[in-house]
Design an enzyme around this catalytic site. Structure first.
Site, PDB file in Angstrom:
ATOM      1  N   SER A  18      -7.705   7.173  10.063  1.00 43.48           N
ATOM      2  CA  SER A  18      -6.104   7.077   9.781  1.00 43.48           C
ATOM      3  C   SER A  18      -5.511   8.079   8.745  1.00 43.48           C
ATOM      4  O   SER A  18      -4.401   8.410   8.912  1.00 43.48           O
ATOM      5  CB  SER A  18      -5.673   5.344   9.090  1.00 43.48           C
ATOM      6  N   ASP A 191      -1.610   3.651  -1.317  1.00 41.28           N
ATOM      7  CA  ASP A 191      -1.884   2.162  -1.220  1.00 41.28           C
ATOM      8  C   ASP A 191      -3.206   2.019  -1.853  1.00 41.28           C
ATOM      9  O   ASP A 191      -3.880   0.909  -1.776  1.00 41.28           O
ATOM     10  CB  ASP A 191      -1.684   1.521  -0.070  1.00 41.28           C
ATOM     11  N   HIS A 194      -4.904   5.213   1.292  1.00 43.19           N
ATOM     12  CA  HIS A 194      -4.368   6.335   2.125  1.00 43.19           C
ATOM     13  C   HIS A 194      -3.517   7.372   1.059  1.00 43.19           C
ATOM     14  O   HIS A 194      -3.328   6.924  -0.233  1.00 43.19           O
ATOM     15  CB  HIS A 194      -3.438   5.751   3.279  1.00 43.19           C
TER      16      HIS A 194
END
Length: 240
Positions: A18, A191, A194
């Protein structure tokens, strides 16, 4: 006039989880690299959110098949580990043991070699450090408990660095760099896991330091507009 040839753009191939997938968002590190290489190189984002190296090595041949030899990348980044280092008892779906993680990285390098990508074109990127308190809040919102630890992230980052040395490829050690001299690495995270805007800028700057020697000198593709012969544009635009 010589025969018109198709233009084959060099590529920088970004492969990861991601943190790579999100890198094309506004202010993302991938979009920054793409901006620096505009008119010189295509930056291809093949980030797969949630993927670990076990799955990545299986799909890599589908994303970069050997038959595409005319578009062999000028550089490839392998940016995995943030899911692999999930705790086995808390997140068995994504967890990959560290030894297998290193084997999977080696297997991906071997595949890239077989597809014509030499080691000097490959760059490993370690997972960044984890801020456990922030990530725990995210986990609770998703109905689970803390499923990653920064110490474990460091073990996988170290394994990634060691594997890069064994494979003879470059590595960007984010885990160490972001914590260098005891600095507050939380500014680099959105967060806890990330990247934040500052984190994306950090990755872009450090990665460019490794990419520049590989792709920085690539020429602009097609002439600058002021150099086009307005009376005979075909000669400027269709001839080598």
């Amino acid at each position: 006039m010589s025969k018109v040839k198709n233009i084959i753009w060099p590529q920088v191939f970004l492969f990861g989880d991601s943190i790579t997938q999100y890198s094309f968002q506004a202010g993302g590190w991938g979009s920054e690299i793409a901006n620096r290489l505009a008119r010189k190189c295509d930056v291809v984002n093949r980030g797969l959110s949630g993927y670990n190296t076990r799955w990545a090595k299986l799909v890599l041949p589908r994303l970069l098949p050997p038959s595409l030899s005319n578009t062999t990348p000028a550089a490839v980044t392998l940016f995995f580990g943030a899911n692999d280092y999930s705790l086995q008892d808390k997140n068995p779906q994504q967890h990959v043991p560290c030894e297998e993680y290193t084997d999977n990285l080696k297997d991906m390098v071997k595949y890239l070699n077989s597809a014509g990508v030499s080691n000097d074109k490959i760059i490993f990127i370690t997972p960044p450090p984890l801020h456990e308190e922030s990530w725990e809040k995210e986990c609770i919102l998703k109905g689970c408990c803390l499923n990653r630890l920064n110490t474990v992230a460091g073990q996988y980052a170290q394994a990634c660095v060691q594997t890069a040395g064994q494979c003879g490829v470059d590595v960007l050690d984010l885990w160490s760099l972001m914590q260098k001299d005891g600095q507050d690495f939380t500014i680099y995270l959105s967060d806890g896991l990330h990247l934040s805007v500052k984190g994306n800028q950090f990755v872009a700057e450090h990665l460019w330091g490794l990419l520049e020697s590989r792709v920085g000198d690539l020429p602009f593709i097609l002439p600058y507009w002021a150099d086009v012969d307005n009376k005979n544009p075909e000669y400027s635009l269709l001839c080598d």
